[in-house]
Every structure is written in structure tokens, then in C-alpha cells.
Design a protein around this motif. Structure first.
Motif, mmCIF file in Angstrom:
data_model
loop_
_atom_site.group_PDB
_atom_site.id
_atom_site.type_symbol
_atom_site.label_atom_id
_atom_site.label_comp_id
_atom_site.label_asym_id
_atom_site.label_seq_id
_atom_site.Cartn_x
_atom_site.Cartn_y
_atom_site.Cartn_z
ATOM 1 N N GLN A 196 49.343 -106.118 102.910
ATOM 2 C CA GLN A 196 50.494 -104.912 102.514
ATOM 3 C C GLN A 196 51.120 -105.782 101.338
ATOM 4 O O GLN A 196 51.442 -104.761 100.397
ATOM 5 N N LEU A 197 51.280 -107.119 101.408
ATOM 6 C CA LEU A 197 51.816 -107.640 100.400
ATOM 7 C C LEU A 197 51.202 -107.603 98.940
ATOM 8 O O LEU A 197 51.747 -107.389 97.940
ATOM 9 N N ALA A 198 50.001 -107.833 98.914
ATOM 10 C CA ALA A 198 49.204 -107.477 97.798
ATOM 11 C C ALA A 198 49.385 -106.191 97.105
ATOM 12 O O ALA A 198 49.647 -105.894 95.901
ATOM 13 N N THR A 199 49.542 -104.985 98.009
ATOM 14 C CA THR A 199 49.710 -103.526 97.549
ATOM 15 C C THR A 199 51.002 -103.480 97.012
ATOM 16 O O THR A 199 51.143 -102.844 95.970
ATOM 17 N N LEU A 200 52.054 -104.040 97.760
ATOM 18 C CA LEU A 200 53.344 -103.898 97.309
ATOM 19 C C LEU A 200 53.706 -104.518 95.807
ATOM 20 O O LEU A 200 54.251 -104.117 95.369
ATOM 21 N N ARG A 201 53.163 -105.546 95.863
ATOM 22 C CA ARG A 201 53.159 -106.473 94.619
ATOM 23 C C ARG A 201 52.516 -105.645 93.330
ATOM 24 O O ARG A 201 53.041 -105.652 92.230
ATOM 25 N N SER A 202 51.260 -105.028 93.490
ATOM 26 C CA SER A 202 50.814 -104.138 92.583
ATOM 27 C C SER A 202 51.594 -103.059 92.224
ATOM 28 O O SER A 202 51.908 -102.555 91.232
ATOM 29 N N GLY A 203 52.327 -102.602 93.478
ATOM 30 C CA GLY A 203 53.095 -101.363 93.296
ATOM 31 C C GLY A 203 54.172 -101.884 92.498
ATOM 32 O O GLY A 203 55.073 -101.087 91.529
ATOM 33 N N ALA A 204 55.009 -103.049 92.792
ATOM 34 C CA ALA A 204 56.308 -103.529 92.025
ATOM 35 C C ALA A 204 55.858 -103.570 90.625
ATOM 36 O O ALA A 204 56.634 -103.444 89.891
ATOM 37 N N LEU A 205 54.828 -104.299 90.519
ATOM 38 C CA LEU A 205 54.455 -104.373 88.837
ATOM 39 C C LEU A 205 54.268 -103.041 88.088
ATOM 40 O O LEU A 205 54.651 -103.009 87.031
ATOM 41 N N SER A 206 53.640 -102.455 88.712
ATOM 42 C CA SER A 206 53.548 -100.900 88.153
ATOM 43 C C SER A 206 54.932 -100.154 87.673
ATOM 44 O O SER A 206 55.020 -99.749 86.952
#
Length: 1102
Positions: A633-643
Motif C-alpha cells: 500500500q505504501l509503495a502505491t501511495l508513494r507512486s500516487g504522491a509523486l504523480s
């Protein structure tokens, strides 16, 4: 579809004919019980479905029974439900070609079923069964293909896919979608009816509640056809958006909320442009839709409908109770609420007209009267209705005299026609993309005393009285008071965007506060996804901002990281389950989309959205609210935050810097993240450098350049293979970590590509960053990347190669010391080698680097000393060969080696003298993504740049600085030398052509200047041609001298060979007898003397 036996089919046909005769016979028209029993027997005998050949007769039975139902025969409700329910079974073929030859029978039957939806006052159970039938038919009887099959549908689809596509096409042709929306609008209007007590109803069901309950099956039917783009287009045009806005107001726990949101989702996916354009366009109100405003009108239908309504109103004003319009007046079949589909021939009797026009049981404001028969396009029951009308007239006590005329049209019917005709088209000047009407609506709401809550979209509109009846039928049971009065007009057209934003926003706020179950959270996430799609429209974004929905979204996107907001979002909506994790991603996406509006951006910045996004990017000790997520979940949220930071940071650079964005991003890039996250971070950096150039100083001084160089250095040229068009070429073993430490797997090509783009953006016109790159060893890193481009496929353009060359041009060449180091380390050899062996689309950027690099005279020896590894040609020869490739395509040089067109030298012969396939033809088997990248690259690199850069290189070198060129090369160089003047001549000719096309006559000085410029170009071309002739003449003289020397040597060789042959021939010629005798004697004498001498010598020796 299944096959049917011939005998059974013949029996079904006979049964249908007898049933029709029972309906239309003069002695059996009033035997309603027998009609009902016969219909029930027909349904039992055809429980497996009707034959396609029998559908016209079945349609006739349906129309006759519906007409009797509208006249008050309540016993037909149950058999009609059975009959319509049988239509949900697959239709049976008698022959293999029935399905293809008789599809129009199915279309016509669907039109008649649509009349059930279109006509007001129909029994709720019949409408529900009809909706279920449409849903089953649209889903191909439960065999609807999945989305992947529909996306890859072929022309010759087979099996369920073909059946599904056929059924969807028949529904579109029948127009039943618009009929369902009419019924859905009536159901939505029932929400405004106040509840009544059971005692007031006499124990009967509440008609308003029954009408409201119809929304669920109607939505199911619309949802079944919403997976087809054409059906979605028809829904939007019929007014489904107004119904959706009204139904969303029922709240999250209504049985229609989920289907309504999913229907809106499908509309935005299947018909996005039309749906978004309709938001800010003036659309009919629900009252108008219920009256048939959304129904399609044929040519001339609008005027005829208005004329019929005016005629009926005139009859009412004259007090005509029995009708005096003459036989057949108003006998055309009309849809409920004025939605006229087509007109049938007038009836022959007044009773027939009374059956068509309806009795005085019509309800004001309800559209058509109870007795009105909705038109069925292509109706087959017209011939039999006169008989029914005559028999029914006798039973009702009405006069059967044909000259008695017909019953007057009810006032509701006339008004329905008139109102329906006024809603068929957009107002003058309205357009799909215009938002002026919406802005006026927002201004009106803003100027109201109470703000957004003071003005209800539908609060001031007149209520529509529901159709009431007894015995479970929603039919009018009382005489209408004020029979000759006009019904109140519907509200004017208005945009639906604000009502939709209010309804969807209210639903989201309610779900964020009180949605704790799994179903509530799923509905909440669906609403968020639809909200994200709608926010792409500027008008809806403004409406959503006005409705205050972004306050709740900001709270959902920043809690609990920055605290809690129990008044806006409940704590159970912020858990770590899958649905709440999905909510966080959807909320961030919607917020960033809404931040394109200044007021939303101000709220988001003030609420700390940027700080929350940076918390998920920070590589240090995570925040407690961040630690609660698991690793995936954190990896997906990190990608979303960068986007999201990729889009948000350029909008608020000051807040981004105050929140520590540059330092956080630098630390993240240096912490050896995975390839996916690193690529997202580099994308974000590149966008930030491009849109906010001031950030280059801060990040350059913070040490971002060594980090980027480390990413570029950890390469093997092209990753998983050159020429991958910028797409991921594959990773080596591992997960992409260790990029900055020199161990681990190699970074994929997209990561290195964006690192190069970041370096280019950092160092473009920035001397300090160029110096920092040199100090960090960037020249060697970029030169190594340039040398490794040899591993690329020369047949395919590579964006990565262009990024390497562009980075050298922007970061190395402008700095004097960096350029000197590049030359000393072999940069000139690498550049010229790539120019010779690389892809042709890279040539413009290589020539640009060479042109700027050769501005320094100290670089000229490196240029002249280069020799090709392939054919030992010099750099000057290489440049001239590149020039001649374009020359041969344009026909600039003729067969004689001189300019072919002195009037327009660069245009050449005006056609290609040598055909070469374009890149998109030569590489036609590439994927669409590669083709798109290829077209972008070729469009950005025209051939004119190649000629201009070659001219620039020779200009800085000196056109006489290459003495090793032969006269033929100097002839080509003569044309290169005058390229700039020739180009000016092309510009003068273009200006002259523009004046001629626009009809503008230039002044005399301007004409003189144009003519002098063109004349100078032509004279210069003639001079170049003469110079080329002299050079080629000298070359030809030299060639003739060399040829003469060659032939002289050949002749000398021939003489020597002839002399040798003479000598050899003489040695092989036979002797005469005398010569042979003398020779023999000489030989004997020789041998004798030789033997004596030998013996003498031998004796002396002894």
C-alpha cells in the motif's frame, strides 16, 4: 436462438389469428374475460418464446390489449405482464435466415414495448416487467461479453458476442432508450410528491411510492444498454443526466444509488465528449422530459405536434365535450406526453377516434389522457382498432354514428404536445462547449440571499399530480376539475451541471460521514471515480467548487496525517483496508484536478495537501500516519504522491519550497529507490525545472547533479536493447536498487532517459550548473553514454540517443573547459561516428552539436583529422554525402552535376527523383506507441535543418579550408556556400505568394524589394551554376588527362605483350630439312669436341 418445428409454428400462427379476431370481431370485442383467457393461453403455449415470423401478430395483440387497458379494463394487467415477460425469452427461428431477414419485426416490437414506458398512467407492475424484458434482451439473455471481448470485437463476431451486438443495435434502432428515460423522469418527479396516509388512500397503495419504486428496474434496463457507445449517446441526448441528478438526491441508502452512479460512470466512459458538453448546455427540466421532450422527433414532427396541441386547445375553449372535429380528427397515435413517433391513417369512425384520443379521464399535467394510445412506429393494429372502438362504444353508451365525431382531446394532451415540441432542440446560439449559460446560473445562485441553499433547482417548479387509480392501477379515477384550463408550463431550460454537482457532492459528504459498511465504501469510491472523470470539465469543476465538495475531499486527503476533521470525514473512512486505501488515491487525483481552479488551489495549499504528499515521498523515518500502511500500500501511495506532485508543484512553487519539496525529492532520489519510484521522481523533477526555472538554482546547489550523473553512468547504452522508442526495455536481475552505489541491477532506459532530461533542463543557459556538471565528472559520463550508442539499432530512432546528444549540447558545449575536455577525450570522433552510422533521424541534433562545437577554432583540427572506420572518408566528405542524400530526394542537382532549377534552387525539380519509403511505411509493423514516438521525432526534425546545419558547419570552418576535396566536391560545396541566399529567395517567393492569395497588392517599393530579392536569388543561382560548370570542367579535363595516361599505359603494355608473343612464337616454329641437317652436324661436332676435351682433361687429372 433455437429452432422450432413447422407444425407447432403453424399452430401458433392460427392461435394468434384467432386471438386478433376475438379482439376485433363485432360480436366479441366486449368479451374482455375471453380476451384475458386467450392471452394467458397464448403465453402458456409460447412459454419458450415467440417465433420471429409471428412477431407482427404478437405486436398487434400487444397494441390491442394496451389500448383496452388504457380504457380502464384492469383485467388486462396480468396477461400483459405475462405477454411482455415472454419477450425476454430468445425469439425462435423457423428457418436459418429468419434472424437476418426479419430483424425489423423485433425492432417494431421493441417500439411497441417502448410505448409502455412512454405512456403515463401505466400499471407499475407492467412497467417493471417491460424494464426487466429490455434488460434481459440488452444483456443477450445473460450472455453479455466482458469488456475485453467488447474492446477487441471483430467484424465477424460469433456466439454470444454477435448476439449481444445484434441486440444492442436493435435497441438503438427502436428508440426504446428514450422511452425508458421518459418513464425514469416520471419516477424521479414522484420524489416531490408528499406522502399520504393509508386512510386518505382508502387502503390502496400509494401511487407516488409505486412510481418511485419504478426507478430501480428502469435504471437496470438503462444500465444494461449503457455498455454501448451509441446507446450512451442516445441516453445523453434524451436527457438522462437530468434524471441522474435527481436520483442521486435520494441519498446513499436508496436502492437506486449504486445503479445511478454506475450508469453515470458508463456514460462518461462511452460518450465522454458529449456527456461533458451537455453539462453546461441548457437542457429540459424533468417535467419536460416526463412530457416527452427527450423523445426523437422526425422531420416536421415539431410543427405538427404544436398544431395538434393548438387545435385541441381551441376545441376545449369552445366547450366541445363530444368532439366536433369530424370523423377521424386527432386519430393519429400519439405517445405519452406529446412524444409523437409517427402518424397512422385516421380512423373511419368517431368511436375509433374516441378510443385514440381518450375519454375525459385524462389527468391534467400528465401528458396524454388515459385513453390515448401511444403511437407505435410501424403499428400493425390500426386496421383492427375501428372494430374495437365500435363495439366498445356500444358498451360505453356512446354514439356509434360515424358522423358524430370524436371525443375532444384532453387539455393535458394538447399541452403535452405543445410542451414537447418546445423542448426538442437547443436554443439558438447554444453550443456543446459553451459555459455561458452555466455561469449565469452560478451568478444567480450566488446573488440569492441565502447562498447555495436559498435557491433550490426545482423548488419553484410546479408539481405534477400523480396518476391515481384503484385496483392497483396508477390511473386517474376522478374527473379533472377545470377541464378547460391550461396546465402550468414547465420550468425553462437550464444547465444540469450545478444540480449534478450538488447531488454528487451531497452523496459523497454523506458517505464520508456515515458510510461505514462495505457497500457504502464501494459506493463512495465509485462516486469518487465519477467525480474525477467529471472534474476534467471546467464547468463541473466550477460547480463542484461552488457546492463545497472540495472541503470534504481535502479533509479526506489530509487526515489523519495533519489531524482529524470529524465534521467532514469519519474516522472509519480513514482505515487501512483496501477500499480506504483506494479512496486515498482517488481523493488525491480529484483534488489535484480541482486545483486547476485558483480557489480550490488556495484551499488545498492552506490545508497542507503538499505537506501530506511530501510525507509519502520522504525517505527518512516515516510519519506515524504513514507507517500504518503495509509495504504494498505504501509503495502505491508513494507512486500516487509523486504523480500528484508532478502536477501540483508547478502550480504552487512557493508552498512547495516552504514545505521542503526540493530537499525531500533530492533525498528520495539519492536513497536508491526502485526503478518505478525513481522514474516518477525524475519526471516530477523535469516538469518542475521546465515550469519553474528558479528551482534549478536550489537543487543544483543542493547536489542533484551528481545524483543524476550516477543514474546515467549506471548504464549499458540501451538497457534491454537499443531503439526501444523510450519504452521499458527490460530490467536485469534484481529490483533496480543500488543505482547510485554502482552495485545491483542496471537502471532501465526510461529512468536514464529522464535523468538526462533533468540534466538538460538544469544546465540549459545556466553557467553555474554547467560548471558543477564538469566538476562532478559529467563530461566523461556523457561521453561514455555517447560512445555506447553504437549498440543501438541504426534502423530505429531512439529517444534515448536524442536525450544523450541534447544533454551534451546543452550541458557540455556551452562551457569552454567542458568542450575542450570533450574534444581531448574523443568527443569529435564519437559525434562523427554516430552521424555516419546512427539513425538518420538523429542527424539534425548531431549536426547542431557539431556546429556549436566548431565555433571554437581550436576544434577544427579534430574535425579535419577524422577518418571513417568504414571507408576512410574525411569529415568534410561525410557532410557532403549527407547533403547529397537530401539533394537526391529533392532533385536540387541535375544529371549534369549542376543546379537543376536556377529559379528555385532549393526546390529542385519539384518532385522526388529517388523514391524512398517514409519511416512509417518502412517500419509499418511497429506497435502504435512506437509509431507515435516515431512520428513525433520526425515531425520535430525536418530535413531543412540538416541543410542549414551543414551550411553552418562549413561556414565556421571556411569554404576553402578543405583542400583535400576534389573539384566535383567543390562543385557541391559551391551550392552549399550559397544556401543562405537561396533560402532568402524562397522566403521572398513565399511572401509574394501570400500577397497573391490574400489579394493584397503591395506598394511599389515593396514590389521592387520583392522582385529584387527574387532576381538576386536567380542570378546567384545562375552564377553558382557557371562556377559548378567551371569546376566540373576542370574535373573533366583532369579525368580526360588521367584517362589518356591510362590508355597510353595500356597501349605500351599491349606492345610489350605483342613482342613477347612474337619471340615465343619464333621459338616454337619447326625447321627445314637443310636446317635440321646442319643443326645435326653442329650437334655432332659439338658432342665430339666436348667428349675429347673431357677425356683429355680426365687424363691430365690422372
Amino acid at each position: 436462438m433455437t429452432q422450432s418445428m413447422g407444425g407447432a409454428a403453424a399452430g401458433a400462427t392460427v392461435e394468434l389469428e384467432k386471438l386478433i379476431a376475438l379482439f376485433t370481431g363485432p360480436n366479441s370485442a366486449d368479451l374482455y374475460d375471453r380476451h384475458v383467457a386467450a392471452m394467458q393461453r397464448l403465453c402458456r403455449n409460447n412459454a419458450a418464446g415467440f417465433a420471429i415470423r409471428d412477431l407482427p401478430k404478437v405486436q398487434q395483440v400487444l397494441e390491442l390489449s394496451v389500448a383496452l387497458l388504457k380504457r380502464g379494463s384492469t383485467g388486462f394487467v396480468e396477461p400483459l405482464c405475462e405477454l411482455v415477460g415472454t419477450f425476454s425469452k430468445p425469439f425462435i427461428r423457423r428457418t436459418a435466415t429468419d434472424e437476418f431477414k426479419m430483424l425489423n419485426h423485433i425492432t417494431s416490437l421493441l417500439m411497441t414495448v417502448g410505448d409502455i414506458f412512454r405512456s403515463p398512467g401505466m400499471p407499475p407492475q407492467l412497467v417493471a416487467v417491460a424494464a426487466q424484458t429490455i434488460s434481459t434482451f440488452a444483456n443477450a439473455y445473460g450472455n453479455r461479453p466482458n469488456a475485453l471481448d467488447l474492446a477487441s470485437q471483430h467484424v465477424e463476431a460469433e456466439g454470444p458476442q454477435r448476439q449481444y451486438l445484434t441486440n444492442q443495435g436493435l435497441l438503438g434502432k427502436s428508440g426504446v432508450v428514450a422511452d425508458v428515460i421518459v418513464a425514469l423522469a416520471r419516477s424521479a418527479l414522484a420524489d416531490r410528491e408528499p406522502p399520504t396516509s393509508p386512510s386518505a388512500r382508502g387502503g390502496a397503495p400509494d401511487p407516488a411510492e409505486q412510481a418511485r419504486a419504478l426507478a430501480a428496474p428502469l435504471l437496470t434496463a438503462l444500465l444494461a444498454v449503457s455498455y454501448n457507445a451509441e446507446s450512451c449517446t442516445a441516453m445523453v441526448e434524451a436527457g438522462v443526466l437530468q434524471c441522474i441528478a435527481a436520483l442521486l438526491g435520494r441519498g446513499p441508502h436508496a436502492d437506486t444509488s449504486g445503479a445511478t452512479v454506475e450508469l453515470l460512470w458508463n456514460l462518461l466512459e462511452q460518450a465522454p465528449a458529449l456527456a461533458r458538453a451537455a453539462l453546461s448546455r441548457s437542457l429540459p427540466s424533468l417535467e419536460a422530459l416526463a412530457a416527452g421532450a427527450g423523445l426523437p422527433v422526425p422531420a416536421g414532427g415539431k410543427a405538427s405536434a404544436r398544431a395538434n396541441g393548438e387545435e385541441a386547445a381551441e376545441q376545449q375553449r369552445n366547450g366541445s365535450q363530444d368532439g366536433s372535429a369530424g370523423a377521424g380528427a386527432g386519430a393519429s397515435f400519439s405517445g405519452g406526453g406529446g412524444g409523437s413517433r409517427s402518424a397512422l391513417p385516421p380512423m373511419a369512425s368517431g368511436a375509433g377516434s374516441r378510443l385514440v384520443n381518450g375519454s375525459r379521464l385524462g389527468s391534467p399535467g400528465g401528458g396524454a389522457g388515459i385513453g390515448s394510445i401511444p403511437v407505435s412506429r410501424g403499428s400493425v393494429a390500426a386496421s383492427g382498432l375501428s372494430g374495437i372502438a365500435e363495439g366498445s362504444a356500444r358498451g360505453d353508451g356512446a354514439s356509434s354514428d360515424a358522423g358524430a365525431g370524436s371525443e375532444p382531446a384532453s387539455p393535458s394532451r394538447g399541452a403535452g404536445h405543445d410542451d414537447g415540441s418546445d423542448w426538442q432542440q437547443l436554443p439558438d446560439g447554444a453550443s456543446a462547449g459553451s459555459g455561458s449559460v452555466y455561469e449565469a446560473a452560478v451568478s444567480l445562485r450566488a446573488s440569492s440571499p441565502g447562498g447555495a441553499s436559498a435557491l433550490d433547482e426545482f423548488g419553484e417548479e410546479p408539481d405534477i399530480r400523480p396518476l391515481r387509480g384503484g385496483g392497483g392501477l396508477a390511473m386517474v379515477a376522478e374527473e379533472s376539475s377545470g377541464y378547460g384550463s391550461e396546465p402550468p408550463p414547465p420550468p425553462p431550460d437550464a444547465p444540469v451541471v450545478q444540480a449534478l454537482a450538488d447531488a454528487l457532492g451531497g452523496l459523497l459528504r454523506e458517505l464520508l460521514l456515515n458510510g461505514f459498511s462495505k457497500a457504502d465504501k464501494e459506493l463512495r469510491n465509485d462516486c469518487m471515480l465519477v467525480m474525477g472523470l467529471l472534474l476534467e470539465d471546467a464547468a463541473f469543476a466550477a460547480a463542484a467548487s461552488y457546492s463545497g465538495v472540495f472541503e470534504a475531499l481535502i479533509a479526506a486527503g489530509t487526515c489523519p496525517e495533519l489531524g482529524s476533521a470529524p465534521a467532514l470525514v469519519a474516522n472509519y473512512a480513514l482505515s487501512t483496508d483496501v477500499l480506504d486505501h483506494e479512496l486515498r488515491l482517488l481523493v488525491w487525483a480529484a483534488l489535484v484536478q480541482g486545483c486547476l481552479r485558483p480557489e480550490v488551489l488556495e484551499q488545498a495549499v492552506a490545508s497542507g495537501l503538499v505537506r501530506v504528499l511530501l510525507l509519502y515521498v520522504s525517505p527518512g523515518e516515516p510519519h506515524p500516519a504513514v507507517r500504518r500502511w503495509n509495504s504494498d500500500q505504501l509503495a502505491t501511495l508513494r507512486s500516487g504522491a509523486l504523480s500528484r506532485l508532478h502536477t501540483l508543484s508547478p502550480l504552487c512553487p512557493e508552498e512547495y519550497e516552504r514545505a521542503g519539496g526540493p530537499g525531500t525529492l533530492l533525498a528520495f532520489a539519492g536513497s536508491s529507490p526502485g526503478a518505478t519510484h525513481l522514474e516518477a521522481a525524475l519526471r516530477h523533477l523535469h516538469r518542475l525545472f521546465s515550469m519553474v526555472p528558479e528551482t534549478r538554482d536550489a537543487l543544483g546547489s543542493a547536489g542533484i547533479i551528481p545524483v543524476l550523473l550516477a543514474v546515467v553512468a549506471d548504464t549499458v547504452g540501451s538497457g534491454g536493447g537499443g531503439g526501444t522508442m523510450g519504452h521499458l526495455a527490460g530490467e536485469r536481475a534484481g529490483n533496480g536498487h543500488g543505482a547510485l552505489t554502482g552495485v545491483g541491477s542496471l537502471q532501465p532506459e526510461p529512468v536514464r532517459h529522464f535523468a538526462l532530461l533533468c540534466l538538460t533542463a538544469l544546465c540549459s543557459v545556466h553557467a553555474e550548473n554547467q560548471r558543477r556538471l564538469r566538476k562532478a565528472g559529467g563530461v566523461g559520463v556523457l561521453l561514455g553514454a555517447l560512445e555506447k550508442l553504437r549498440g543501438l539499432d541504426p534502423l530505429l530512432p531512439a529517444p534515448y540517443a536524442v536525450a544523450v546528444l541534447d544533454c551534451i549540447w546543452a550541458a557540455v558545449v556551452p562551457d569552454r573547459k567542458s568542450a575542450a575536455k570533450l574534444l581531448v577525450d574523443g568527443g569529435m570522433e564519437a559525434l562523427l561516428g554516430h552521424l555516419e552510422q546512427g539513425n538518420k533521424s538523429h542527424r539534425p541534433i548531431v549536426l547542431r552539436v557539431l556546429s556549436d562545437l566548431l565555433e571554437n577554432p581550436r576544434s577544427h583540427p579534430f574535425f579535419h583529422d577524422w577518418q571513417s572506420d568504414l571507408n576512410k572518408q574525411t569529415a568534410a566528405h561525410l557532410l557532403l554525402s549527407v547533403w547529397m542524400e537530401e539533394d537526391s530526394l529533392r532533385g536540387i542537382t541535375g544529371p549534369d552535376g549542376m543546379l537543376a532549377n536556377t529559379a528555385r534552387p532549393l526546390a529542385g525539380l519539384g518532385k522526388r527523383t529517388k523514391w524512398l519509403p517514409p519511416e512509417n511505411v518502412a517500419y509499418g509493423n511497429m506497435s502504435p506507441a512506437k509509431k507515435e514516438t516515431l512520428s513525433i521525432m520526425l515531425d520535430a526534425l525536418p530535413s531543412e535543418i540538416v541543410l542549414a546545419k551543414i551550411y553552418g558547419i562549413f561556414k565556421v570552418l571556411g569554404f576553402d579550408a578543405c583542400p583535400y576535396l576534389d573539384p566535383a566536391d567543390h562543385a557541391v560545396l559551391a551550392a552549399v556556400e550559397k544556401y543562405a541566399k537561396f533560402r532568402q529567395g524562397e522566403v521572398w517567393r513565399a511572401i509574394q505568394a501570400q500577397f497573391a492569395e490574400s489579394g493584397v497588392k503591395p506598394t511599389a517599393p515593396d514590389r521592387a524589394r520583392l522582385e529584387s530579392g527574387i532576381e538576386m536569388s536567380e542570378s546567384l543561382a545562375a552564377a553558382v551554376r557557371e562556377a559548378q560548370a567551371r569546376l566540373l570542367g576542370r574535373a573533366q579535363e583532369g579525368q580526360r588527362a588521367a584517362e589518356a595516361r591510362l590508355f597510353e599505359g595500356m597501349r605500351q603494355q599491349a606492345r610489350l605483350e605483342a613482342e613477347y608473343r612474337t619471340i615465343a612464337l619464333q621459338e616454337k616454329t619447326p625447321l627445314t630439312l637443310a636446317e635440321m641437317r646442319r643443326a645435326k652436324e653442329q650437334k655432332s661436332s659439338m658432342l665430339k669436341n666436348s667428349l675429347q676435351s673431357f677425356q683429355f682433361q680426365h687424363g691430365e687429372d690422372d
